[in-house]
Structures are given as structure tokens and as C-alpha cells.
Scaffold this motif. Structure first.
Motif, PDB file in Angstrom:
ATOM      1  N   SER A 139     -44.430  24.811 -56.118  1.00 47.61           N
ATOM      2  CA  SER A 139     -43.780  25.491 -54.996  1.00 47.61           C
ATOM      3  C   SER A 139     -43.969  26.986 -55.177  1.00 47.61           C
ATOM      4  N   TYR A 140     -44.316  27.663 -54.090  1.00 51.08           N
ATOM      5  CA  TYR A 140     -44.588  29.096 -54.158  1.00 51.08           C
ATOM      6  C   TYR A 140     -43.664  29.854 -53.210  1.00 51.08           C
ATOM      7  N   ARG A 141     -43.354  31.090 -53.590  1.00 45.71           N
ATOM      8  CA  ARG A 141     -42.551  32.001 -52.765  1.00 45.71           C
ATOM      9  C   ARG A 141     -43.232  33.360 -52.724  1.00 45.71           C
ATOM     10  N   VAL A 142     -43.125  34.008 -51.584  1.00 47.61           N
ATOM     11  CA  VAL A 142     -43.598  35.388 -51.476  1.00 47.61           C
ATOM     12  C   VAL A 142     -42.379  36.272 -51.251  1.00 47.61           C
ATOM     13  N   GLN A 143     -42.341  37.387 -51.964  1.00 47.96           N
ATOM     14  CA  GLN A 143     -41.263  38.373 -51.822  1.00 47.96           C
ATOM     15  C   GLN A 143     -41.881  39.685 -51.383  1.00 47.96           C
ATOM     16  N   VAL A 144     -41.241  40.331 -50.415  1.00 47.83           N
ATOM     17  CA  VAL A 144     -41.671  41.643 -49.956  1.00 47.83           C
ATOM     18  C   VAL A 144     -40.551  42.616 -50.304  1.00 47.83           C
ATOM     19  N   TYR A 145     -40.915  43.746 -50.907  1.00 45.16           N
ATOM     20  CA  TYR A 145     -39.916  44.705 -51.370  1.00 45.16           C
ATOM     21  C   TYR A 145     -40.518  46.109 -51.387  1.00 45.16           C
ATOM     22  N   LEU A 146     -39.673  47.104 -51.548  1.00 44.43           N
ATOM     23  CA  LEU A 146     -40.116  48.485 -51.696  1.00 44.43           C
ATOM     24  C   LEU A 146     -40.166  48.844 -53.177  1.00 44.43           C
ATOM     25  N   THR A 147     -41.040  49.782 -53.540  1.00 45.15           N
ATOM     26  CA  THR A 147     -41.069  50.248 -54.918  1.00 45.15           C
ATOM     27  C   THR A 147     -39.707  50.837 -55.279  1.00 45.15           C
ATOM     28  N   ARG A 148     -39.421  50.923 -56.559  1.00 45.74           N
ATOM     29  CA  ARG A 148     -38.119  51.412 -57.019  1.00 45.74           C
ATOM     30  C   ARG A 148     -37.805  52.809 -56.471  1.00 45.74           C
ATOM     31  N   ASP A 149     -38.769  53.731 -56.554  1.00 44.85           N
ATOM     32  CA  ASP A 149     -38.530  55.094 -56.058  1.00 44.85           C
ATOM     33  C   ASP A 149     -38.247  55.107 -54.561  1.00 44.85           C
TER      34      ASP A 149
END
Length: 135
Positions: free
Chosen positions: A107-117
Motif C-alpha cells: 500500500s502506498y501513500r503520497v504526502q504533499v507538504y511545504l519545506t520547514r522554512d
């Protein structure tokens, strides 16, 4: 004493049970479009520490390609395999495309996020994902 509306109480309980992940999702909005046999697409918006996450419907032994289009160059994606220590793709080297061969029963998941800064600055991003499965 006021009585809580059942839906609000259920939402509060669900948020408590899910812990931090419910908070991370609170600053994101996302939607998915209809899936086809060989692909699907998703779009949304996140702000700050928000994360958009999607489960991928895959078939074994196929080439899976995920493309990220975004209006913010500080947007990243990571694809994880449930139960695996190392992700098949982590978006730091090539943030816009991830391609790998799927495994049986995975099972696979994709996560979209912003860099820490970018997240600390309170930036936001609109994005779309295109998911394709080849042979």
C-alpha cells in the motif's frame, strides 16, 4: 447546561483519537478527481505545517509515476510504502516527479507538504498531482 450537537462531539472524538494528524490536516484542503484505469489526479491547497495525504490505488509490478504541479517552489511530495522503513521516493532530489515499480500486496501513500522554512513563514501552496500506472 448546553448539549453538544452529536456531529460536533463525534468530530471532536475523532480528532482526539487521531492525535496530531488531525491537526496537520486542519490547514489543508484537498480533493480528488475521478480515477481511470491507468491514472488519477488530485488537487488541493496547504498552508504552513499542513499536509495533504492520499492513498494510492495500485496494481502489483507496475511502473507508478506521480507528478506534482505547484505554484510554490517550496512544495515537496513524499511517497511512502506502508510497513517499509525507506520511502520509494522522497521529494528532496526531484520534487516534481517520482517513478518506481510497485510491489505485490503493498500500500502506498503520497504526502504533499511545504519545506520547514516555508512552513515556518506561513507560506501556502496550491498543487495538483497526476498519478499514472504503466506496464
Amino acid at each position: 447546561m448546553q448539549r453538544l450537537h452529536p456531529m460536533l462531539a463525534a468530530a471532536g472524538l475523532l480528532g482526539f483519537l487521531l492525535g496530531g494528524s488531525a491537526m496537520a490536516q486542519s490547514s489543508s484542503s484537498a480533493q480528488s478527481s475521478a480515477s481511470s484505469v491507468n491514472g488519477s489526479s488530485y488537487s488541493g491547497q496547504i498552508t504552513g505545517n499542513g499536509i495533504a495525504q492520499y492513498g494510492l490505488d495500485t496494481r502489483p509490478h507496475r511502473q507508478l509515476t506521480v507528478r506534482l504541479d505547484t505554484d510554490n517552489p517550496n512544495t515537496r511530495m513524499k511517497i511512502t510504502q506502508d510497513g517499509a522503513a525507506d520511502p520509494p521516493c522522497q521529494g528532496t532530489a526531484t520534487p516534481n516527479v517520482c517513478s518506481f515499480r510497485t510491489e505485490p500486496g503493498a500500500s502506498y501513500r503520497v504526502q504533499v507538504y511545504l519545506t520547514r522554512d516555508a512552513a515556518q513563514r506561513g507560506e501556502s501552496t496550491r498543487f495538483s498531482l497526476a498519478v499514472e500506472q504503466g506496464s
